[in-house]
Design a protein around this motif. Structure first.
Motif, short mmCIF file in Angstrom:
data_model
loop_
_atom_site.label_atom_id
_atom_site.label_comp_id
_atom_site.label_asym_id
_atom_site.label_seq_id
_atom_site.Cartn_x
_atom_site.Cartn_y
_atom_site.Cartn_z
N ASP A 144 29.48 -3.46 25.63
CA ASP A 144 29.05 -2.82 24.38
C ASP A 144 29.27 -1.31 24.43
O ASP A 144 29.67 -0.70 23.44
CB ASP A 144 27.58 -3.11 24.09
CG ASP A 144 27.34 -4.56 23.68
OD1 ASP A 144 28.31 -5.28 23.34
OD2 ASP A 144 26.15 -4.98 23.71
N ALA A 145 29.00 -0.71 25.58
CA ALA A 145 29.20 0.73 25.74
C ALA A 145 30.66 1.11 25.61
O ALA A 145 31.01 2.10 24.95
CB ALA A 145 28.65 1.19 27.09
N GLU A 205 27.51 1.54 39.41
CA GLU A 205 26.24 1.32 38.71
C GLU A 205 25.78 2.60 38.01
O GLU A 205 25.31 2.54 36.86
CB GLU A 205 25.17 0.84 39.68
CG GLU A 205 25.35 -0.59 40.12
CD GLU A 205 24.34 -1.01 41.18
OE1 GLU A 205 23.29 -0.32 41.32
OE2 GLU A 205 24.59 -2.01 41.86
N SER A 210 28.00 3.29 34.99
CA SER A 210 27.75 2.25 33.98
C SER A 210 26.46 2.56 33.22
O SER A 210 26.42 2.47 31.99
CB SER A 210 27.64 0.87 34.64
OG SER A 210 28.86 0.51 35.25
N TYR A 211 25.43 2.93 33.96
CA TYR A 211 24.14 3.29 33.35
C TYR A 211 24.33 4.49 32.41
O TYR A 211 23.87 4.47 31.26
CB TYR A 211 23.11 3.61 34.43
CG TYR A 211 21.83 4.15 33.87
CD1 TYR A 211 20.86 3.29 33.36
CD2 TYR A 211 21.57 5.51 33.85
CE1 TYR A 211 19.68 3.78 32.83
CE2 TYR A 211 20.40 6.01 33.33
CZ TYR A 211 19.45 5.14 32.81
OH TYR A 211 18.28 5.63 32.28
N CYS A 219 26.12 3.58 29.22
CA CYS A 219 25.22 2.86 28.30
C CYS A 219 24.26 3.83 27.61
O CYS A 219 24.04 3.75 26.40
CB CYS A 219 24.44 1.77 29.03
SG CYS A 219 25.45 0.34 29.48
N VAL A 220 23.68 4.74 28.37
CA VAL A 220 22.73 5.70 27.80
C VAL A 220 23.41 6.58 26.77
O VAL A 220 22.90 6.79 25.66
CB VAL A 220 22.07 6.55 28.91
CG1 VAL A 220 21.30 7.72 28.31
CG2 VAL A 220 21.16 5.69 29.77
N THR A 256 25.97 6.08 24.97
CA THR A 256 26.44 5.37 23.78
C THR A 256 25.31 4.62 23.07
O THR A 256 25.53 4.04 22.00
CB THR A 256 27.56 4.37 24.13
OG1 THR A 256 27.07 3.44 25.10
CG2 THR A 256 28.81 5.07 24.62
N GLY A 257 24.12 4.61 23.66
CA GLY A 257 22.98 3.93 23.04
C GLY A 257 23.10 2.42 23.07
O GLY A 257 22.64 1.74 22.16
N THR A 258 23.71 1.89 24.13
CA THR A 258 23.89 0.44 24.26
C THR A 258 23.20 -0.05 25.52
O THR A 258 22.70 0.74 26.32
CB THR A 258 25.39 0.09 24.32
OG1 THR A 258 25.97 0.75 25.45
CG2 THR A 258 26.11 0.51 23.05
N ARG A 259 23.21 -1.38 25.70
CA ARG A 259 22.53 -1.97 26.86
C ARG A 259 23.48 -2.62 27.86
O ARG A 259 23.08 -2.93 28.98
CB ARG A 259 21.51 -2.99 26.41
CG ARG A 259 20.34 -2.36 25.69
CD ARG A 259 19.35 -3.41 25.26
NE ARG A 259 18.22 -2.81 24.62
CZ ARG A 259 17.01 -2.69 25.18
NH1 ARG A 259 16.81 -3.17 26.37
NH2 ARG A 259 16.04 -2.11 24.52
N THR A 260 24.71 -2.88 27.45
CA THR A 260 25.67 -3.51 28.37
C THR A 260 26.95 -2.68 28.43
O THR A 260 27.29 -1.97 27.48
CB THR A 260 26.04 -4.94 27.92
OG1 THR A 260 26.78 -4.87 26.70
CG2 THR A 260 24.80 -5.82 27.75
#
Length: 80
Positions: A53-54, A36, A39-40, A43-44, A46-50
């Motif tokens: 997508d990251a 987790e 993963s967080y 996402c941060v 790469t500026g993505t939410r999933t």
């Protein structure tokens, strides 16, 4: 938008893949927490939410940058 250092991004993707495999094997609360966390962070950075997508954004950014040790555009010497 700030862009992550390619080496940092490569390491983060490798860490994600390793932790995903570890968690699939062990399934512990510790491996879940670590997965987790990475993963967080992925996402941060790469500026993505999933995560999918990251990973796609990371792949696109890393594809646009030469690998370490490969000559960059300014380093390529053409011979006639």
């Amino acid at each position: 938008m700030l862009m992550a250092n390619p080496a940092t991004l490569r390491n983060l993707v490798k860490r994600y893949e390793t932790l995903r495999s570890t968690h699939a094997r062990l399934g512990t609360s510790e491996s879940s927490r670590q997965l987790e966390d990475v993963s967080y962070t992925l996402c941060v950075i790469t500026g993505t939410r999933t995560v999918p997508d990251a990973l796609a954004a990371a792949a696109a950014r890393l594809h646009a940058v030469p690998a370490a040790g490969s000559p960059g555009p300014a380093e390529v010497q053409l011979t006639a």
